[in-house]
Structure formats: C-alpha cells, structure tokens
Design a protein around this motif. Structure first.
Motif, short mmCIF file in Angstrom:
data_model
loop_
_atom_site.label_atom_id
_atom_site.label_comp_id
_atom_site.label_asym_id
_atom_site.label_seq_id
_atom_site.Cartn_x
_atom_site.Cartn_y
_atom_site.Cartn_z
N GLN A 1 -0.22 -6.78 1.21
CA GLN A 1 -0.33 -6.88 2.67
C GLN A 1 -0.07 -5.53 3.33
OE1 GLN A 1 1.92 -10.18 4.33
NE2 GLN A 1 1.57 -11.36 2.47
N LEU A 2 0.90 -4.79 2.79
CA LEU A 2 1.20 -3.46 3.33
C LEU A 2 0.02 -2.51 3.14
CD1 LEU A 2 3.24 -1.49 4.55
CD2 LEU A 2 4.03 -1.03 2.23
N VAL A 3 -0.57 -2.52 1.96
CA VAL A 3 -1.74 -1.68 1.70
C VAL A 3 -2.89 -2.06 2.63
CG1 VAL A 3 -3.50 -1.10 -0.02
CG2 VAL A 3 -1.10 -1.18 -0.69
N GLN A 4 -3.05 -3.34 2.86
CA GLN A 4 -4.11 -3.80 3.76
C GLN A 4 -3.86 -3.32 5.19
OE1 GLN A 4 -4.51 -8.05 3.96
NE2 GLN A 4 -6.63 -7.92 4.63
N LEU A 5 -2.60 -3.34 5.63
CA LEU A 5 -2.26 -2.86 6.97
C LEU A 5 -2.53 -1.37 7.13
CD1 LEU A 5 1.10 -4.67 7.78
CD2 LEU A 5 -1.06 -4.90 8.98
N MET A 6 -2.46 -0.63 6.04
CA MET A 6 -2.69 0.81 6.08
C MET A 6 -4.19 1.13 6.06
SD MET A 6 0.36 1.89 3.53
CE MET A 6 -0.03 3.60 3.57
N GLY A 7 -5.03 0.15 6.10
CA GLY A 7 -6.47 0.38 6.14
C GLY A 7 -7.17 -0.03 4.86
N GLY A 8 -6.41 -0.31 3.83
CA GLY A 8 -7.01 -0.76 2.57
C GLY A 8 -7.76 0.35 1.86
N LYS A 9 -8.45 -0.03 0.83
CA LYS A 9 -9.11 0.95 -0.04
C LYS A 9 -10.37 1.53 0.58
CE LYS A 9 -10.57 1.73 -4.75
NZ LYS A 9 -10.71 1.21 -6.09
N ILE A 10 -11.07 0.79 1.40
CA ILE A 10 -12.35 1.27 1.94
C ILE A 10 -12.15 2.49 2.84
CG2 ILE A 10 -14.30 0.67 3.42
CD1 ILE A 10 -13.98 -2.22 2.38
N GLU A 11 -11.22 2.40 3.78
CA GLU A 11 -10.97 3.54 4.65
C GLU A 11 -10.44 4.73 3.86
OE1 GLU A 11 -8.24 4.57 8.54
OE2 GLU A 11 -8.88 2.52 8.21
N PHE A 12 -9.57 4.46 2.90
CA PHE A 12 -9.03 5.52 2.05
C PHE A 12 -10.16 6.19 1.27
CE2 PHE A 12 -6.93 7.31 -1.64
CZ PHE A 12 -5.75 7.82 -1.13
N GLN A 13 -11.06 5.39 0.72
CA GLN A 13 -12.18 5.93 -0.06
C GLN A 13 -13.09 6.78 0.81
OE1 GLN A 13 -12.16 5.55 -3.41
NE2 GLN A 13 -13.76 7.06 -3.39
N ASN A 14 -13.27 6.42 2.06
CA ASN A 14 -14.06 7.25 2.98
C ASN A 14 -13.45 8.64 3.12
OD1 ASN A 14 -15.92 5.22 3.45
ND2 ASN A 14 -14.86 4.48 5.28
N LEU A 15 -12.13 8.72 3.20
CA LEU A 15 -11.46 10.03 3.29
C LEU A 15 -11.57 10.79 1.97
CD1 LEU A 15 -8.28 8.98 5.30
CD2 LEU A 15 -10.19 10.39 6.10
N VAL A 16 -11.44 10.09 0.86
CA VAL A 16 -11.59 10.72 -0.46
C VAL A 16 -12.98 11.34 -0.58
CG1 VAL A 16 -11.78 10.26 -2.94
CG2 VAL A 16 -9.88 9.31 -1.64
N ASN A 17 -14.00 10.61 -0.15
CA ASN A 17 -15.37 11.12 -0.21
C ASN A 17 -15.56 12.31 0.74
OD1 ASN A 17 -15.97 9.12 -2.06
ND2 ASN A 17 -16.85 7.75 -0.53
N LYS A 18 -14.98 12.21 1.93
CA LYS A 18 -15.13 13.27 2.92
C LYS A 18 -14.54 14.59 2.42
CE LYS A 18 -13.94 14.49 7.67
NZ LYS A 18 -13.32 14.01 8.93
N TYR A 19 -13.35 14.52 1.82
CA TYR A 19 -12.66 15.73 1.38
C TYR A 19 -12.84 16.02 -0.11
CZ TYR A 19 -10.67 15.65 6.00
OH TYR A 19 -10.51 15.64 7.37
N GLN A 20 -13.61 15.19 -0.81
CA GLN A 20 -13.93 15.35 -2.24
C GLN A 20 -12.66 15.52 -3.08
OE1 GLN A 20 -16.73 18.57 -2.55
NE2 GLN A 20 -18.30 17.46 -1.42
N SER A 21 -11.65 14.73 -2.81
CA SER A 21 -10.38 14.87 -3.52
C SER A 21 -10.42 14.33 -4.95
CB SER A 21 -9.25 14.21 -2.74
OG SER A 21 -9.50 12.83 -2.59
N ASP A 22 -11.43 13.53 -5.29
CA ASP A 22 -11.55 13.05 -6.66
C ASP A 22 -12.45 13.94 -7.52
OD1 ASP A 22 -9.85 10.91 -6.69
OD2 ASP A 22 -11.38 9.40 -6.29
N LYS A 23 -12.96 15.00 -6.93
CA LYS A 23 -13.87 15.88 -7.65
C LYS A 23 -13.14 16.54 -8.82
CE LYS A 23 -17.08 19.68 -6.94
NZ LYS A 23 -17.62 20.64 -5.96
N GLY A 24 -13.66 16.32 -10.01
CA GLY A 24 -13.08 16.94 -11.20
C GLY A 24 -11.87 16.23 -11.78
#
Length: 60
Positions: free
Chosen positions: A11-34
């Motif tokens: 529930q806490l993770v969901q309140l923080m925006g969940g995985k979808i919003e987090f993944q949007n930021l990961v894609n924007k800043y390419q933090s999973d690259k490499g």
C-alpha cells in the motif's frame, strides 16, 4: 467471494506512485542503462524495505 488484502508495504509503494510512474522516471533518465544485476526498481524496493524495518545494511 474471496477478499484480497494488500500488505502495508504494498500500500505504501502504491501511495508513492507505484511502479509505472517510477518506470517513467527510469526511462527518462536512463538509470537502468548498462545494469547487470539489480534494476533501479529492485534496488529502490530493497532499500525502502530495509529503511522501514530498521536494517543496518542490505546484507543483514
């Protein structure tokens, strides 16, 4: 009828925006690259869980 319940952690993770919003930021800043091991999401969840449980490190 089966009633489903979510853990407080979920529930806490969901309140923080969940995985979808987090993944949007990961894609924007390419933090999973490499990455070869833990993804940014996996590390975030591990660190959040450790913080909430009072662990001294990820290895405890």
């Amino acid at each position: 009828m089966q009633r489903s319940t979510k853990s407080i952690f979920a529930q806490l993770v969901q309140l923080m925006g969940g995985k979808i919003e987090f993944q949007n930021l990961v894609n924007k800043y390419q933090s999973d690259k490499g990455t070869k091991g833990l993804t940014t999401w996996g590390q975030f969840i591990a660190m959040l869980f450790c913080q909430l449980t009072g662990a001294g490190s990820l290895r405890e």
